[in-house]
Motif scaffolding. Structure first.
Motif, PDB file in Angstrom:
ATOM      1  N   GLY A 103       0.816  -1.181   0.192  1.00 21.99           N
ATOM      2  CA  GLY A 103      -0.135   0.061   0.137  1.00 21.99           C
ATOM      3  C   GLY A 103       0.874   1.287   0.006  1.00 21.99           C
ATOM      4  O   GLY A 103       0.695   2.125  -0.632  1.00 21.99           O
ATOM      5  N   ILE A 104       1.781   1.257   0.919  1.00 20.66           N
ATOM      6  CA  ILE A 104       2.767   2.431   1.052  1.00 20.66           C
ATOM      7  C   ILE A 104       3.435   2.608  -0.374  1.00 20.66           C
ATOM      8  O   ILE A 104       3.570   3.771  -1.132  1.00 20.66           O
ATOM      9  N   ALA A 105       3.883   1.441  -1.055  1.00 21.62           N
ATOM     10  CA  ALA A 105       4.793   1.520  -2.183  1.00 21.62           C
ATOM     11  C   ALA A 105       3.733   2.074  -3.639  1.00 21.62           C
ATOM     12  O   ALA A 105       4.101   2.744  -4.338  1.00 21.62           O
ATOM     13  N   HIS A 106       2.423   1.703  -3.309  1.00 18.89           N
ATOM     14  CA  HIS A 106       1.378   2.083  -4.425  1.00 18.89           C
ATOM     15  C   HIS A 106       1.341   3.859  -4.333  1.00 18.89           C
ATOM     16  O   HIS A 106       1.219   4.443  -5.287  1.00 18.89           O
ATOM     17  N   ASP A 107       1.110   4.144  -2.979  1.00 18.81           N
ATOM     18  CA  ASP A 107       0.966   5.748  -2.958  1.00 18.81           C
ATOM     19  C   ASP A 107       2.280   6.288  -3.256  1.00 18.81           C
ATOM     20  O   ASP A 107       2.147   7.311  -3.976  1.00 18.81           O
ATOM     21  N   PHE A 108       3.294   5.525  -2.949  1.00 15.52           N
ATOM     22  CA  PHE A 108       4.588   6.358  -3.276  1.00 15.52           C
ATOM     23  C   PHE A 108       4.765   6.503  -4.718  1.00 15.52           C
ATOM     24  O   PHE A 108       5.554   7.360  -5.291  1.00 15.52           O
ATOM     25  N   ASN A 109       4.469   5.728  -5.336  1.00 14.21           N
ATOM     26  CA  ASN A 109       4.639   5.589  -6.857  1.00 14.21           C
ATOM     27  C   ASN A 109       4.161   6.840  -7.560  1.00 14.21           C
ATOM     28  O   ASN A 109       4.646   7.522  -8.436  1.00 14.21           O
ATOM     29  N   ASN A 110       3.014   7.164  -6.952  1.00 15.04           N
ATOM     30  CA  ASN A 110       2.410   8.339  -7.828  1.00 15.04           C
ATOM     31  C   ASN A 110       3.178   9.644  -7.143  1.00 15.04           C
ATOM     32  O   ASN A 110       3.506  10.565  -7.854  1.00 15.04           O
ATOM     33  N   ARG A 151      16.300   5.693  -6.416  1.00 10.25           N
ATOM     34  CA  ARG A 151      16.662   4.987  -5.259  1.00 10.25           C
ATOM     35  C   ARG A 151      15.244   4.620  -4.612  1.00 10.25           C
ATOM     36  O   ARG A 151      15.091   3.446  -3.988  1.00 10.25           O
ATOM     37  N   ALA A 152      14.593   5.709  -4.435  1.00  4.50           N
ATOM     38  CA  ALA A 152      13.284   5.514  -3.525  1.00  4.50           C
ATOM     39  C   ALA A 152      12.343   4.436  -4.537  1.00  4.50           C
ATOM     40  O   ALA A 152      11.563   3.457  -4.142  1.00  4.50           O
ATOM     41  N   THR A 153      12.512   4.692  -5.812  1.00  9.83           N
ATOM     42  CA  THR A 153      11.742   3.714  -6.874  1.00  9.83           C
ATOM     43  C   THR A 153      12.175   2.325  -6.600  1.00  9.83           C
ATOM     44  O   THR A 153      11.211   1.553  -6.625  1.00  9.83           O
ATOM     45  N   MET A 154      13.592   2.177  -6.481  1.00  5.09           N
ATOM     46  CA  MET A 154      14.044   0.959  -6.338  1.00  5.09           C
ATOM     47  C   MET A 154      13.357   0.222  -5.052  1.00  5.09           C
ATOM     48  O   MET A 154      13.168  -0.976  -5.003  1.00  5.09           O
TER      49      MET A 154
END
Length: 851
Positions: free
Chosen positions: A490-497, A532-535
């Motif tokens: 969930g966190i990663a999905h929100d971070f993607n945007n 790096r955050a994307t990775m």
């Protein structure tokens, strides 16, 4: 007894005189009656007080009276009497003899005795009797004689010579019919033998055959059968059937035959032809097939319940049945019925014992009996298998406290629980197998008392719950991992945007800045942090099994060989790397790029576990898993697998560390040396590919990671290299952009507009339909997010295709829960761009779709 005895003028008196004369002269008597048919009257008077033998008669009167007396005795004797001359010709027989053998007196007088009544097999006996009589001996014996009708009669015969003046003048024979006694003896013997056979026969069929043989000794029983009635199904079966004319019938429904009539009435039945005809006329029975001449049946009863019939029948006129046979067969049937019921109970008991024995012997649970001190007294094969021994004898010889229980205190705890409650209910203990491996068993039992046992014994069931406990631990771990994965995903999905916006605008800034611009360095730093955050988010998505995989048939050996060249420089010169690839290693269905990521992460993890150098081995092999565990502490579904294994000679791990190594952000490295996502990524990718990860490690003895991937048939597809990034060309087509996240929508709009495209934008699916409807020109491409409030991207596209067929589509999405993704893989034929993406990739993908 006294007084005067007066005899009338009778024929018997005359016959007595003639018999006297014959005895005195030795000539055959003449039994012709006197001419006037009347004999003179002889009277004898005597005082009442004088004995009968002292009556005072004249000599003539005395002789005549005595002869008459003897004549009356001869005729009225209940035994059969026969007097024959020395040549064995019959001189005289009495009425009892005639009744006994069925002859009239005229038929036997003057004829030789032996052909008349001596059976052929008794002639030698008769000759022996004659020789004895010639010597003046008296013979008494039990034997058989034959009647006129050919039927044998059991007799006790007393043969003696008739001696007059020292000379044998004739031979007398007294026959006593002992048929009833013999029949009673035979019946008693038969009943005893039936009882004996009921105990010695192995089964009912053998017992029925013995009963048939016994009945055949009592009467004509060449045709014999036993019928049994099953009230539950109302059918009649014939477990024993011997007949000269008929085949044994099968089980049948109750009908209207003689057998069924007897079963319904419960009464013995002698069915002669006349009786059967009357029964048919009354409608009691119906003719069915060949009928016997005489049919004799008796019920088999227990109490008042008739459960069967015992039947004999004859087809010959020379063998008929009578009431006496019915009585005899009734007596036999009572004993047979009791014996059948006993035998049926014994068979039921044996079947029950066999079932329970089979239940115990084939049970998958360990079942045992032990003394209250814990010594095994009896064990079943399952318990022997749980403990890993070959035979029950080995287990019985064990000292449980020392050789079975991992902790001897567990046995004490078991006994304390039993003494406290009188039973054991699901107490878990750990036992030692023969190979030293520990197993967890759950024991339940109770004490039983038996007259066969010197003391109380404990009967218990031991269930091996080792696998269940492992599965429960894995399930709890999986639940924990799932919860962490959901949070991370969930966190990663929100971070993607957010990362889309940060990375996208950083890319725009860098493109606009001139070489040497003072902010260029800072912009590149922002871009590096964004990358790096994307990775990190992709690793989180991999762990949570929500990243997108492009599944293809992959040759695992090829993946290892391609990676080996990259791995050797990575691990350094102080680590010796070897590969051992099975030439016949199968293929699996996986994302080759992600499989490379798995191998890379495992190798890096092994390298870090060997700070002072060491040895590393990468292996592949085909593996068939028949058992869920095969000695490993992880559940693996039975099947065909390709195994990828990485082994190192490093520091190893304790059990506590092994239980947490796949948790995200868990690391044993010092701060700044790792993110704790390497093994988590391995776990997520392997699980999402349908495989299993098994770790084996001991402190100081290195670690082995075994990856089990489902083996598939098919040819491996080529794993192409990633194309080098190049600047994408623009265009002038019209693009409908639908994205609910405003910052992302604005970034994409600006990027496409900068490339020359005409962009129509909408914040959700409904707005997208409205925008399309208001635009009069052609829309070349729909660029839409998949998950949006209200109408999603997929539904939007379906409606647009209805009004604008042929429109092209490019989906944007963050992770696998989006609608165009099926079990972590992109649906065939769908153009897809995963967030976060670079603006260059966006431009290139749009141009690629538009052509």
């Amino acid at each position: 007894m006294g007084g005067r005895v007066t005899t009338s003028h009778t024929r018997e008196f005359a016959r007595a005189k003639r018999l006297k004369k014959a005895l005195e002269s030795g000539a055959p008597p003449a039994f012709a009656p006197p001419e006037n048919g009347i004999d003179p009257v002889v009277s004898c008077d005597a005082p009442p007080s004088e004995p009968f033998c002292e009556l005072s008669w004249s000599e003539k009167e005395s002789t005549e009276v005595r002869c008459g007396y003897l004549e009356q005795l001869f005729e009225n004797m209940p035994e059969g009497l026969c007097v024959a001359d020395t040549e064995h010709r019959v001189l005289r027989v009495n009425q009892a003899f005639q009744r006994m053998f069925g002859y009239e007196a005229a038929e036997v007088l003057g004829r030789t005795v032996d052909p008349l009544i001596v059976p052929p097999d008794r002639l030698a006996e008769s000759h022996w009797i004659a020789e004895c009589v010639k010597k003046g001996e008296r013979i008494t014996l039990e034997t058989q004689r034959r009647g006129k009708n050919g039927k044998l009669v059991d007799v006790s015969v007393c043969v003696a010579p008739v001696v007059v003046n020292g000379k044998i003048m004739a031979v007398s024979a007294v026959y006593h019919d002992i048929s009833d006694r013999k029949r009673a003896e035979a019946l008693s013997s038969a009943l005893y033998r039936v009882a004996e056979k009921s105990g010695s026969a192995h089964d009912l069929q053998q017992f029925f055959a013995a009963v048939h043989s016994i009945v055949d000794e009592l009467m004509y029983a060449r045709n014999f059968y036993i019928a049994l009635h099953d009230p539950a199904t109302d059918t009649v079966s014939f477990p024993y059937f011997v007949d000269e004319q008929k085949e044994a019938p099968g089980t049948k429904k109750m009908a209207r035959g003689l057998t069924e009539y007897l079963l319904r009435t419960g009464e013995a039945l002698l069915a002669t032809p006349e009786v059967v005809q009357k029964m048919e006329d009354r409608g009691d029975v119906a003719r069915n097939g060949l009928r016997s001449l005489d049919w004799l049946g008796v019920p088999l009863k227990v109490g008042n319940r008739t459960f069967g019939a015992l039947v004999v029948q004859t087809y010959s006129k020379n063998a008929r049945y009578g009431e006496r046979d019915k009585e005899v067969l009734t007596f036999v049937s009572r004993q047979v019925a009791s014996a059948i019921e006993l035998k049926k109970n014994e068979q039921a008991l044996r079947r029950s014992e066999a079932r329970y024995r089979s239940l115990v012997q084939s049970s998958v649970y360990g079942i045992y009996r032990s003394s209250l001190e814990g010594k095994f007294l009896d064990v079943n094969p399952a318990l022997t298998a749980i403990l890993g021994y070959e035979s029950a004898e080995e287990v019985l010889a064990l000292d449980p406290r020392r050789e079975v229980f991992v902790n001897p205190e567990d046995q004490v705890r078991l006994m304390e629980e039993f003494r406290r409650t009188g039973r054991m209910d699901g107490i878990e203990v750990r036992w030692k197998r023969k190979d030293g491996r520990a197993v967890t068993v759950r024991v339940s039992g109770r004490a039983v008392s038996s007259a066969d046992e010197p003391a109380d014994v404990l009967e218990a069931i031991a269930e091996d719950v080792t696998e269940r406990r492992i599965l429960e631990d894995e399930f709890r771990q999986a639940q924990k991992m799932e919860a962490v994965g959901r949070l991370a995903g969930g966190i990663a999905h929100d971070f993607n945007n957010l990362l889309m916006v940060i990375g996208g605008y950083t890319e725009v800034m860098l493109a606009e800045m001139q070489q040497g611009h003072p902010l260029a360095v800072k912009a590149r730093a922002i871009q590096q942090a964004s990358d790096r955050a994307t990775m990190l988010t992709r690793q989180l998505l991999a762990f949570s099994r929500k990243q997108l995989l492009e599944l293809k048939v992959v040759d695992v050996n090829t993946v290892v060989e391609d990676m080996e060249r990259l791995l050797r420089p990575l691990i350094g010169e102080d680590v010796e790397l070897k590969t051992k690839l099975a030439s016949d290693a199968g293929h699996t269905r996986a994302d080759a790029g992600q499989l490379e990521q798995v191998l890379m992460n495992l190798v890096v993890n092994s390298k870090d576990a060997m700070p002072n150098g060491g040895r590393m081995l990468i292996e592949t092999a085909n593996v068939t898993r028949d058992n869920a565990h095969d000695g490993e502490q992880t559940f693996i579904r039975p099947g065909e697998y390709v195994m990828l294994s990485v082994t190192d000679s490093g520091l190893g791990m304790d059990k506590g560390t092994q239980s947490r190594i796949f948790e995200p952000f868990f690391t044993t490295k010092e701060k700044g040396k790792g993110t704790g996502l390497g093994l988590s990524t391995v776990y997520g990718i392997v699980k999402q590919s349908g495989g299993y990860v098994v770790v084996q490690s001991e402190v100081g003895h290195g670690t082995t990671f075994n990856i089990y991937l489902p083996r598939v048939e098919g040819t491996a597809e080529a794993h192409g290299a990633v194309s080098v990034s190049r600047t994408a060309a623009g265009g002038s087509e019209t693009v409908l952009l639908v994205e609910d996240e405003e910052s992302v929508r604005q970034l994409v709009r600006d990027t496409l507009a900068s490339k020359g495209y005409h962009v129509l934008e909408a914040q959700d699916g409904q707005a997208g339909l409205t925008a399309a409807a208001m635009h009069e020109g052609k829309i070349d491409l729909v660029l839409t997010d998949v998950v949006m409030p209200g109408m999603g991207g997929r539904e939007l596209v379906q409606q647009l295709l209805g009004s604008r067929p042929g429109i092209k589509v490019l989906y944007l999405s963050g992770y696998t829960e989006d609608a165009i993704v099926n079990e972590g893989t992109i649906e065939s034929g769908k153009a897809f761009l995963q967030k976060p993406f670079t603006l260059q990739n966006l431009s290139r993908k749009v141009r690629e779709i538009l052509g």
